[in-house]
Design a protein around this motif. Sequence first.
Motif, PDB file in Angstrom:
ATOM      1  N   LYS A 155      32.083  -3.253-106.202  1.00 34.11           N
ATOM      2  CA  LYS A 155      32.372  -1.906-106.700  1.00 34.11           C
ATOM      3  C   LYS A 155      31.166  -0.971-106.540  1.00 34.11           C
ATOM      4  O   LYS A 155      31.296   0.137-106.022  1.00 34.11           O
ATOM      5  N   SER A 156      30.001  -1.418-106.986  1.00 36.81           N
ATOM      6  CA  SER A 156      28.811  -0.580-106.857  1.00 36.81           C
ATOM      7  C   SER A 156      28.392  -0.440-105.402  1.00 36.81           C
ATOM      8  O   SER A 156      27.909   0.622-104.982  1.00 36.81           O
ATOM      9  N   SER A 182      30.097   2.490-103.908  1.00 32.96           N
ATOM     10  CA  SER A 182      29.505   3.780-104.262  1.00 32.96           C
ATOM     11  C   SER A 182      28.215   4.031-103.484  1.00 32.96           C
ATOM     12  O   SER A 182      27.961   5.145-103.023  1.00 32.96           O
ATOM     13  N   TYR A 183      27.393   2.991-103.323  1.00 32.48           N
ATOM     14  CA  TYR A 183      26.128   3.150-102.610  1.00 32.48           C
ATOM     15  C   TYR A 183      26.353   3.477-101.133  1.00 32.48           C
ATOM     16  O   TYR A 183      25.650   4.312-100.548  1.00 32.48           O
ATOM     17  N   ALA A 204      27.457   7.031-100.705  1.00 28.64           N
ATOM     18  CA  ALA A 204      26.354   7.961-100.949  1.00 28.64           C
ATOM     19  C   ALA A 204      25.267   7.894 -99.880  1.00 28.64           C
ATOM     20  O   ALA A 204      24.483   8.833 -99.744  1.00 28.64           O
ATOM     21  N   LEU A 226      26.882  11.277-106.854  1.00 31.06           N
ATOM     22  CA  LEU A 226      26.920   9.929-107.418  1.00 31.06           C
ATOM     23  C   LEU A 226      26.143   9.902-108.720  1.00 31.06           C
ATOM     24  O   LEU A 226      24.944  10.196-108.748  1.00 31.06           O
ATOM     25  N   GLN A 270      24.544   4.047-112.386  1.00 31.88           N
ATOM     26  CA  GLN A 270      24.657   3.166-113.537  1.00 31.88           C
ATOM     27  C   GLN A 270      23.350   3.159-114.325  1.00 31.88           C
ATOM     28  O   GLN A 270      23.351   3.150-115.561  1.00 31.88           O
ATOM     29  N   ILE A 317      31.422  10.529-107.977  1.00 34.90           N
ATOM     30  CA  ILE A 317      31.557   9.086-108.182  1.00 34.90           C
ATOM     31  C   ILE A 317      30.752   8.717-109.424  1.00 34.90           C
ATOM     32  O   ILE A 317      29.565   9.030-109.520  1.00 34.90           O
ATOM     33  N   ASP A 339      29.435   5.606-111.298  1.00 32.08           N
ATOM     34  CA  ASP A 339      29.242   4.163-111.169  1.00 32.08           C
ATOM     35  C   ASP A 339      28.864   3.578-112.526  1.00 32.08           C
ATOM     36  O   ASP A 339      27.710   3.619-112.931  1.00 32.08           O
ATOM     37  N   LEU A 391      35.989   9.407-108.604  1.00 34.68           N
ATOM     38  CA  LEU A 391      36.162   7.965-108.543  1.00 34.68           C
ATOM     39  C   LEU A 391      35.344   7.373-109.673  1.00 34.68           C
ATOM     40  O   LEU A 391      34.117   7.500-109.705  1.00 34.68           O
ATOM     41  N   ILE A 405      34.152   4.109-111.593  1.00 32.73           N
ATOM     42  CA  ILE A 405      33.980   2.666-111.454  1.00 32.73           C
ATOM     43  C   ILE A 405      33.581   2.099-112.811  1.00 32.73           C
ATOM     44  O   ILE A 405      32.601   2.544-113.423  1.00 32.73           O
TER      45      ILE A 405
END
Length: 251
Positions: A40-41, A44-45, A48, A82, A85, A168, A170, A199, A201
């Motif tokens: 999942k992460s 996102s990475y 980005a 983004l 987290q 996004i 995260d 999005l 997550i």
Amino acid sequence: MLEVKNLNVSIGGRKILNDFNLTVQDGEVAAIMGPNGTGKSTLSYVIAGRKDYTVETGEVFLNGVNLLELEPDVRAAKGLFLAFQYPLEIPGVATLTFLKAALNAQRKQRGEEELSTPDFMKRVKQASDKLGIKSDMLKRALNVGFSGGEKKRMDILQMALLEPSFGILDETDSGLDIDALRVVAEGVNSLRAPNRGFLVITHYQRLLDYIVPDTVHVMAQGQIVRTGGKELALELEKSGYRDYVTEQAVA
């Protein structure tokens, strides 16, 4: 609109995303849930522009532009944001200085005039007041000494100022107590718009009580394995991810 098509990604020779496909329409809030280590992460990475990963095949389009052909700063100027987290601390850089530099850098990329200091400060005050961010926080070094909730609020403040077309989040709920979660969620909800997609997550359904998604996707083994409405998140809260857990890749 975000479109991810047949995305295959690895790191250190290990496959993480496997023919991954996802579409998020303008105005839609899509949530991705799933067990640890399913990618999942990583997703996102890669969107980005983080350099650690190898994109073997696939495409990622934002409003018709292939992001994989662009550097991270250009992706941001094209409307991508983004929220991390674990937001980074930047000692020695005042929060206001960082925010103004980021905002004007994007405006320059788009061929727009830089904001004057009075216009910038007006925007910051309006956005920070909504998020309960005190003025003294804006004078401190970015995220240095901030609590987890304060760091997340600062991320949402950045998003509010940059006004991306796609955000996004995260695992934004990671490390937040209920009060901080509500404030962050209210900030995100205030940015929902017909021309802006999100999005989200997350591992846990509790965030989706506050940021109610239009669509929920379950991710396992580096791909979407199930899609449903917001009720799917409630089902996962009850049953967990036992039906989706096999040998995982990395987070």
